[in-house]
Motif scaffolding. Sequence first.
Motif, PDB file in Angstrom:
ATOM      1  N   ALA A  93       5.021  -5.606 -16.852  1.00 58.15           N
ATOM      2  CA  ALA A  93       6.256  -5.386 -16.092  1.00 58.15           C
ATOM      3  C   ALA A  93       5.933  -4.952 -14.665  1.00 58.15           C
ATOM      4  O   ALA A  93       6.574  -5.413 -13.703  1.00 58.15           O
ATOM      5  N   GLY A  94       4.932  -4.085 -14.506  1.00 60.48           N
ATOM      6  CA  GLY A  94       4.529  -3.662 -13.160  1.00 60.48           C
ATOM      7  C   GLY A  94       3.995  -4.811 -12.337  1.00 60.48           C
ATOM      8  O   GLY A  94       4.260  -4.913 -11.129  1.00 60.48           O
ATOM      9  N   GLY A  95       3.233  -5.687 -12.975  1.00 59.87           N
ATOM     10  CA  GLY A  95       2.733  -6.869 -12.273  1.00 59.87           C
ATOM     11  C   GLY A  95       3.868  -7.761 -11.799  1.00 59.87           C
ATOM     12  O   GLY A  95       3.831  -8.288 -10.676  1.00 59.87           O
ATOM     13  N   GLU A 100       7.233  -9.713  -7.310  1.00 59.50           N
ATOM     14  CA  GLU A 100       8.559  -9.843  -6.710  1.00 59.50           C
ATOM     15  C   GLU A 100       8.612  -9.156  -5.339  1.00 59.50           C
ATOM     16  O   GLU A 100       9.184  -9.696  -4.386  1.00 59.50           O
ATOM     17  N   ALA A 101       8.014  -7.959  -5.261  1.00 57.10           N
ATOM     18  CA  ALA A 101       8.008  -7.230  -3.988  1.00 57.10           C
ATOM     19  C   ALA A 101       7.240  -8.022  -2.930  1.00 57.10           C
ATOM     20  O   ALA A 101       7.691  -8.134  -1.783  1.00 57.10           O
ATOM     21  N   GLU A 111       5.219  -0.246   1.295  1.00 54.75           N
ATOM     22  CA  GLU A 111       5.325   1.025   0.562  1.00 54.75           C
ATOM     23  C   GLU A 111       5.615   0.784  -0.914  1.00 54.75           C
ATOM     24  O   GLU A 111       5.055   1.453  -1.783  1.00 54.75           O
ATOM     25  N   THR A 112       6.489  -0.173  -1.184  1.00 54.32           N
ATOM     26  CA  THR A 112       6.797  -0.512  -2.572  1.00 54.32           C
ATOM     27  C   THR A 112       5.552  -1.023  -3.274  1.00 54.32           C
ATOM     28  O   THR A 112       5.248  -0.614  -4.407  1.00 54.32           O
ATOM     29  N   CYS A 113       4.806  -1.901  -2.612  1.00 51.60           N
ATOM     30  CA  CYS A 113       3.587  -2.451  -3.202  1.00 51.60           C
ATOM     31  C   CYS A 113       2.549  -1.358  -3.445  1.00 51.60           C
ATOM     32  O   CYS A 113       1.865  -1.365  -4.476  1.00 51.60           O
ATOM     33  N   ARG A 122      -2.407   3.842 -12.967  1.00 53.36           N
ATOM     34  CA  ARG A 122      -2.109   4.831 -14.006  1.00 53.36           C
ATOM     35  C   ARG A 122      -1.963   4.154 -15.368  1.00 53.36           C
ATOM     36  O   ARG A 122      -2.489   4.622 -16.380  1.00 53.36           O
ATOM     37  N   GLN A 123      -1.249   3.039 -15.406  1.00 51.30           N
ATOM     38  CA  GLN A 123      -1.059   2.316 -16.659  1.00 51.30           C
ATOM     39  C   GLN A 123      -2.382   1.752 -17.183  1.00 51.30           C
ATOM     40  O   GLN A 123      -2.629   1.749 -18.394  1.00 51.30           O
ATOM     41  N   THR A 124      -3.245   1.311 -16.270  1.00 51.47           N
ATOM     42  CA  THR A 124      -4.553   0.803 -16.676  1.00 51.47           C
ATOM     43  C   THR A 124      -5.378   1.925 -17.306  1.00 51.47           C
ATOM     44  O   THR A 124      -6.050   1.723 -18.320  1.00 51.47           O
TER      45      THR A 124
END
Length: 142
Positions: A93-95, A100-101, A111-113, A122-124
């Motif tokens: 989902a983060g990918g 999209e960003a 900043e979003t990226c 963190r998820q990794t």
Amino acid sequence: METHDPDLIDLLIAERAGDQARMVWRAREARRAAGVAWSGMAPPPCPPPRTEPERLTAARAKLAARRRWRGSAQGRFVGAVAQVQAAARDLHAGGERAREAAARGFQDERETCEAIARDLRRQTLGLIAGVRAARRAVRDLS
């Protein structure tokens, strides 16, 4: 007091719901067998409902068994695999959010990226921790 244990409360609620479902089923089966029925085809008589202490005893026994299993190598392995799966879903989902960003405008979405990249890291780390825990559980079988 142990009756404030959320896991025990959940199991006690499930015990109550199970008792209620059995009573409904037995009443339905009794109605079906009412009237003309072949001998021996009626459902057995319904036992009296369990008391609250009996339900609590059953819930405690199930909770103890669940906790023993969770503490076993197999339980720890399955829990670690579930952690890995959740991290993988979050990474995917983060990918997608990152792509999209970037598609909206990489410069404008910097900043979003950056924030998404931190989340991905963190998820990794959570995924790696889950893999390590799964490997430890498997090693504990030896």
